[in-house]
Design an enzyme around this catalytic site. Structure first.
Site, PDB file in Angstrom:
ATOM      1  N   ASP A 106      26.075  -7.950  36.954  1.00  0.00           N
ATOM      2  CA  ASP A 106      25.322  -6.959  38.086  1.00  0.00           C
ATOM      3  C   ASP A 106      24.774  -5.763  37.673  1.00  0.00           C
ATOM      4  O   ASP A 106      23.805  -4.987  38.165  1.00  0.00           O
ATOM      5  CB  ASP A 106      26.417  -6.680  39.127  1.00  0.00           C
ATOM      6  CG  ASP A 106      26.720  -7.774  40.195  1.00  0.00           C
ATOM      7  OD1 ASP A 106      26.179  -8.805  39.949  1.00  0.00           O
ATOM      8  OD2 ASP A 106      27.476  -7.409  41.079  1.00  0.00           O
ATOM      9  N   VAL A 159      36.384   3.208  31.323  1.00  0.00           N
ATOM     10  CA  VAL A 159      35.335   3.703  30.472  1.00  0.00           C
ATOM     11  C   VAL A 159      34.399   4.653  30.991  1.00  0.00           C
ATOM     12  O   VAL A 159      33.623   4.459  32.195  1.00  0.00           O
ATOM     13  CB  VAL A 159      34.355   2.471  30.052  1.00  0.00           C
ATOM     14  CG1 VAL A 159      33.273   2.836  29.055  1.00  0.00           C
ATOM     15  CG2 VAL A 159      35.466   1.373  29.257  1.00  0.00           C
ATOM     16  N   GLY A 169      35.418  -8.785  34.655  1.00  0.00           N
ATOM     17  CA  GLY A 169      34.887  -9.497  35.994  1.00  0.00           C
ATOM     18  C   GLY A 169      34.515 -10.941  35.771  1.00  0.00           C
ATOM     19  O   GLY A 169      34.660 -11.322  34.574  1.00  0.00           O
ATOM     20  N   PHE A 170      33.571 -11.458  36.634  1.00  0.00           N
ATOM     21  CA  PHE A 170      33.065 -12.640  36.052  1.00  0.00           C
ATOM     22  C   PHE A 170      32.369 -12.876  34.851  1.00  0.00           C
ATOM     23  O   PHE A 170      32.489 -13.590  34.126  1.00  0.00           O
ATOM     24  CB  PHE A 170      31.983 -13.141  37.232  1.00  0.00           C
ATOM     25  CG  PHE A 170      32.501 -13.559  38.527  1.00  0.00           C
ATOM     26  CD1 PHE A 170      32.957 -14.854  38.665  1.00  0.00           C
ATOM     27  CD2 PHE A 170      32.805 -12.557  39.533  1.00  0.00           C
ATOM     28  CE1 PHE A 170      33.787 -15.222  39.875  1.00  0.00           C
ATOM     29  CE2 PHE A 170      33.406 -13.063  40.623  1.00  0.00           C
ATOM     30  CZ  PHE A 170      33.978 -14.263  40.984  1.00  0.00           C
ATOM     31  N   GLY A 171      31.436 -11.822  34.413  1.00  0.00           N
ATOM     32  CA  GLY A 171      30.696 -11.894  33.073  1.00  0.00           C
ATOM     33  C   GLY A 171      31.482 -11.496  32.308  1.00  0.00           C
ATOM     34  O   GLY A 171      31.502 -12.305  30.879  1.00  0.00           O
ATOM     35  N   GLU A 175      30.202 -13.728  56.443  1.00  0.00           N
ATOM     36  CA  GLU A 175      31.512 -14.373  56.240  1.00  0.00           C
ATOM     37  C   GLU A 175      32.499 -13.202  56.689  1.00  0.00           C
ATOM     38  O   GLU A 175      33.391 -13.816  57.686  1.00  0.00           O
ATOM     39  CB  GLU A 175      31.745 -14.423  54.824  1.00  0.00           C
ATOM     40  CG  GLU A 175      30.801 -15.575  54.176  1.00  0.00           C
ATOM     41  CD  GLU A 175      31.034 -16.097  52.663  1.00  0.00           C
ATOM     42  OE1 GLU A 175      31.503 -15.179  51.902  1.00  0.00           O
ATOM     43  OE2 GLU A 175      30.557 -16.878  52.374  1.00  0.00           O
TER      44      GLU A 175
HETATM   45  C1  FAD Z   1      32.874  -8.927  49.051  1.00  0.00           C
HETATM   46  C2  FAD Z   1      32.081  -9.910  48.027  1.00  0.00           C
HETATM   47  C3  FAD Z   1      31.694 -10.971  48.097  1.00  0.00           C
HETATM   48  C4  FAD Z   1      31.057 -11.700  47.033  1.00  0.00           C
HETATM   49  N1  FAD Z   1      30.743 -13.040  47.220  1.00  0.00           N
HETATM   50  C5  FAD Z   1      29.880 -13.760  46.372  1.00  0.00           C
HETATM   51  C6  FAD Z   1      29.805 -15.027  46.411  1.00  0.00           C
HETATM   52  O1  FAD Z   1      30.197 -15.686  47.407  1.00  0.00           O
HETATM   53  N2  FAD Z   1      29.081 -15.697  45.353  1.00  0.00           N
HETATM   54  C7  FAD Z   1      28.467 -14.945  44.312  1.00  0.00           C
HETATM   55  O2  FAD Z   1      27.904 -15.749  43.635  1.00  0.00           O
HETATM   56  N3  FAD Z   1      28.513 -13.574  44.121  1.00  0.00           N
HETATM   57  C8  FAD Z   1      29.400 -13.115  45.349  1.00  0.00           C
HETATM   58  N4  FAD Z   1      29.412 -11.720  45.005  1.00  0.00           N
HETATM   59  C9  FAD Z   1      28.911 -10.923  43.957  1.00  0.00           C
HETATM   60  C10 FAD Z   1      29.756 -11.236  42.889  1.00  0.00           C
HETATM   61  O3  FAD Z   1      31.069 -10.780  43.034  1.00  0.00           O
HETATM   62  C11 FAD Z   1      29.275 -10.352  41.548  1.00  0.00           C
HETATM   63  O4  FAD Z   1      27.889 -10.717  41.412  1.00  0.00           O
HETATM   64  C12 FAD Z   1      29.814 -10.606  40.376  1.00  0.00           C
HETATM   65  O5  FAD Z   1      31.295 -10.157  40.409  1.00  0.00           O
HETATM   66  C13 FAD Z   1      29.310  -9.914  39.204  1.00  0.00           C
HETATM   67  O6  FAD Z   1      30.076 -10.141  38.061  1.00  0.00           O
HETATM   68  P1  FAD Z   1      29.971  -8.992  36.811  1.00  0.00           P
HETATM   69  O7  FAD Z   1      30.965  -9.361  35.949  1.00  0.00           O
HETATM   70  O8  FAD Z   1      28.756  -8.663  36.570  1.00  0.00           O
HETATM   71  O9  FAD Z   1      30.994  -7.771  37.801  1.00  0.00           O
HETATM   72  P2  FAD Z   1      32.216  -7.849  38.301  1.00  0.00           P
HETATM   73  O10 FAD Z   1      32.930  -9.111  38.672  1.00  0.00           O
HETATM   74  O11 FAD Z   1      32.128  -6.938  39.482  1.00  0.00           O
HETATM   75  O12 FAD Z   1      33.188  -7.269  37.298  1.00  0.00           O
HETATM   76  C14 FAD Z   1      32.969  -5.804  36.821  1.00  0.00           C
HETATM   77  C15 FAD Z   1      34.264  -5.462  36.176  1.00  0.00           C
HETATM   78  O13 FAD Z   1      34.296  -3.871  35.817  1.00  0.00           O
HETATM   79  C16 FAD Z   1      35.402  -3.120  35.869  1.00  0.00           C
HETATM   80  N5  FAD Z   1      34.850  -1.798  35.892  1.00  0.00           N
HETATM   81  C17 FAD Z   1      33.586  -1.400  36.532  1.00  0.00           C
HETATM   82  N6  FAD Z   1      33.521  -0.075  35.977  1.00  0.00           N
HETATM   83  C18 FAD Z   1      34.368  -0.011  34.920  1.00  0.00           C
HETATM   84  C19 FAD Z   1      34.563   1.038  33.973  1.00  0.00           C
HETATM   85  N7  FAD Z   1      34.077   2.357  34.430  1.00  0.00           N
HETATM   86  N8  FAD Z   1      35.641   1.111  33.302  1.00  0.00           N
HETATM   87  C20 FAD Z   1      36.316  -0.116  32.848  1.00  0.00           C
HETATM   88  N9  FAD Z   1      36.051  -1.105  34.065  1.00  0.00           N
HETATM   89  C21 FAD Z   1      35.140  -1.013  34.894  1.00  0.00           C
HETATM   90  C22 FAD Z   1      35.497  -3.544  37.355  1.00  0.00           C
HETATM   91  O14 FAD Z   1      36.971  -3.200  37.586  1.00  0.00           O
HETATM   92  C23 FAD Z   1      35.539  -5.030  37.315  1.00  0.00           C
HETATM   93  O15 FAD Z   1      36.579  -5.778  37.032  1.00  0.00           O
HETATM   94  C24 FAD Z   1      30.351 -11.167  45.872  1.00  0.00           C
HETATM   95  C25 FAD Z   1      30.721  -9.658  45.919  1.00  0.00           C
HETATM   96  C26 FAD Z   1      31.468  -9.173  46.961  1.00  0.00           C
HETATM   97  C27 FAD Z   1      31.799  -7.439  46.463  1.00  0.00           C
END
Ligand code: FAD
Length: 415
Positions: free
Chosen positions: A301, A79, A13-15, A171
């Site tokens: 997150d 995982v 994801g993003f991180g 939204e």
């Molecule tokens: C509908 C929606 C709209 C949003 N709009 C905004 C916005 O406008 N602006 C903003 O700043 N933020 C927004 N967010 C929040 C933003 O998406 C999150 O804060 C951000 O994605 C967090 O990044 P991350 O890398 O922690 O997790 P994510 O980007 O969610 O990535 C996590 C990844 O881990 C993978 N994963 C999870 N569990 C497992 C596992 N057990 N094994 C393997 N892979 C796994 C998932 O498939 C995913 O690809 C929104 C969220 C949603 C749901």
């Protein structure tokens, strides 16, 4: 690259993606694991659910993002846990992956706050499959309404309750109103758009609680101008197939309940033997290391990073910034150097309500209306991954702007 340290990143994801990219070309072997084969741009997910964009416009195969980066490898794997002593992560069907450094970036999942009936019945808006399910459901509701014999029967099919007055709920409800009210007069002569209700329910007293109050009020007015009924200070307490009960006793006859009310850390957090904050996020130190594990990092997150006495919010910007810091800290650790302290730089927040209307906060400046909307468009296009996606999304927005049309109205069921 035999002999170099192995870095495993859970979550593209993003991180996770930022972390991997920052390690590109460095003397490490990186394996990026994700249960999906794509990176999802969640801020535009609601536009897939509301028939404006196609899934491929906002999701990019991870392998195509990593193409040409020889020390970065992708594996599609879910995982399920980790053995921190043996330094391996376990996956559902793809075996174990050994690491020298592990980065947990598994994101978050929907939080139903204990309302079990809503969990069973509501449509979610957290990932691509949920967005497609919601799109199918909404379009199906219009078909069902058109096939009814009376207005009384049609009304629950034309009533859409959206829970959660944060950016996603705001939204989506604006977009849903544009979709249903735009399509109905043109394509459903049996129905009247005056019979459509989009109801946005928020438990706190105002919309967009993390934004300054004037912007929340502005978003409310903009939604109401788009015929969205906004109810604040009220929670959903129960839900059945055709009714939604609110904490003020009101019962709304509705066939659609969309849950955009909150998130909690990904399930993986609970499966790991780590210290967690009260809301379940994994506790990390100043350098983003999981407490008690000097070679395991958690970001985004799923992680609880404290700054100025508060947890850093669950947003894409802190996740990306933490991804870059975690990568830098892995390289520092390998080199035996002191690690960098993470600091989240908040550049602002924004949310759109519909065509020509958005609210934005950048530092102490507040924007709304058309200017806010143009800023929102620019930022989202800038951060969307892939040149093709940017072009296609811009074309989709231009089409909607000129024609007031949300064209992806296909009820496509997966087998
Ligand atoms: C509908 C929606 C709209 C949003 N709009 C905004 C916005 O406008 N602006 C903003 O700043 N933020 C927004 N967010 C929040 C933003 O998406 C999150 O804060 C951000 O994605 C967090 O990044 P991350 O890398 O922690 O997790 P994510 O980007 O969610 O990535 C996590 C990844 O881990 C993978 N994963 C999870 N569990 C497992 C596992 N057990 N094994 C393997 N892979 C796994 C998932 O498939 C995913 O690809 C929104 C969220 C949603 C749901």
């Amino acid at each position: 690259m035999a002999g170099v340290p192995k870095v495993v990143i859970v979550g593209a994801g993003f991180g996770g993606l930022q972390c991997a990219k920052k390690l590109e070309g460095k003397p490490v072997e990186v394996t990026l694991l994700d249960r999906n084969n794509y990176h999802l741009f969640t801020p535009l997910l609601y536009q897939v659910a509301s028939s404006l964009l196609n899934p491929s416009d906002i999701a990019q195969p991870v392998r195509s993002i990593l193409r040409g980066h020889r020390n970065l490898v992708f594996r599609q794997a879910e995982v399920t846990g980790a053995d921190f002593e043996a330094k391996v992560v376990h996956t559902k069907d793809s075996g174990d992956f050994a690491y020298d450094y592990l980065v947990i970036a598994a994101g978050s999942t929907t939080n139903f706050f204990g309302v079990a009936s809503a969990e069973e019945r509501a449509e979610g808006l957290k990932d691509l499959s949920e967005a497609l399910g919601l799109r199918n459901h909404t379009l199906h509701c219009l078909e069902e309404a058109a096939a009814t014999a009376s207005l009384e029967e049609a009304k629950p099919w034309l009533t859409f309750v959206v829970v959660g007055g944060g950016p996603t709920g705001v939204e989506y409800s604006g977009a849903l109103s544009e979709l249903v009210r735009g399509v109905l007069p043109r394509e459903y002569p049996e129905l009247s758009r005056d019979d459509v209700r989009v109801v946005l329910v928020e438990g706190l007293p105002s919309l967009l609680p993390v934004f300054p109050e004037d912007l929340g009020d502005n978003a409310r007015r903009a939604l109401e101008a788009r015929h969205v009924e906004v109810i604040t200070g009220v929670r959903v307490t129960d839900a059945t197939e055709d009714k939604v009960t609110l904490s003020n006793g009101e019962v709304i006859a509705a066939r659609t309940l969309v849950w955009a009310a909150g998130v909690k850390p990904a399930e993986l957090a609970a499966a790991l033997d780590v210290e967690r904050a009260r809301n379940g996020r994994i506790e990390v130190d100043d350098a983003l290391r999981v407490k008690g594990h000097k070679d395991v990092f958690a970001i985004g997150d799923v992680a609880s990073f404290m700054q100025d006495g508060k947890q850093v919010p669950m947003l894409s910007a802190p996740a990306m910034q933490a991804g870059r810091t975690a990568a830098a800290n892995i390289l520092h650790a390998i080199a035996g150097e002191p690690l960098k302290r993470f600091h989240y730089h908040d550049k602002g927040s924004m949310a759109t309500v519909g065509k020509g209307a958005a609210v934005a906060q950048v530092g102490r400046f507040h924007f709304h209306g058309y200017i806010g909307w143009l800023m929102w468009l620019g930022v989202h296009i800038y951060y969307l991954i892939g040149f093709r996606n940017r072009l296609v999304v811009l074309a989709g927005w231009a089409w909607n702007y000129v024609r007031s049309d949300r064209p992806v109205r296909i009820i496509a069921k997966a087998k």
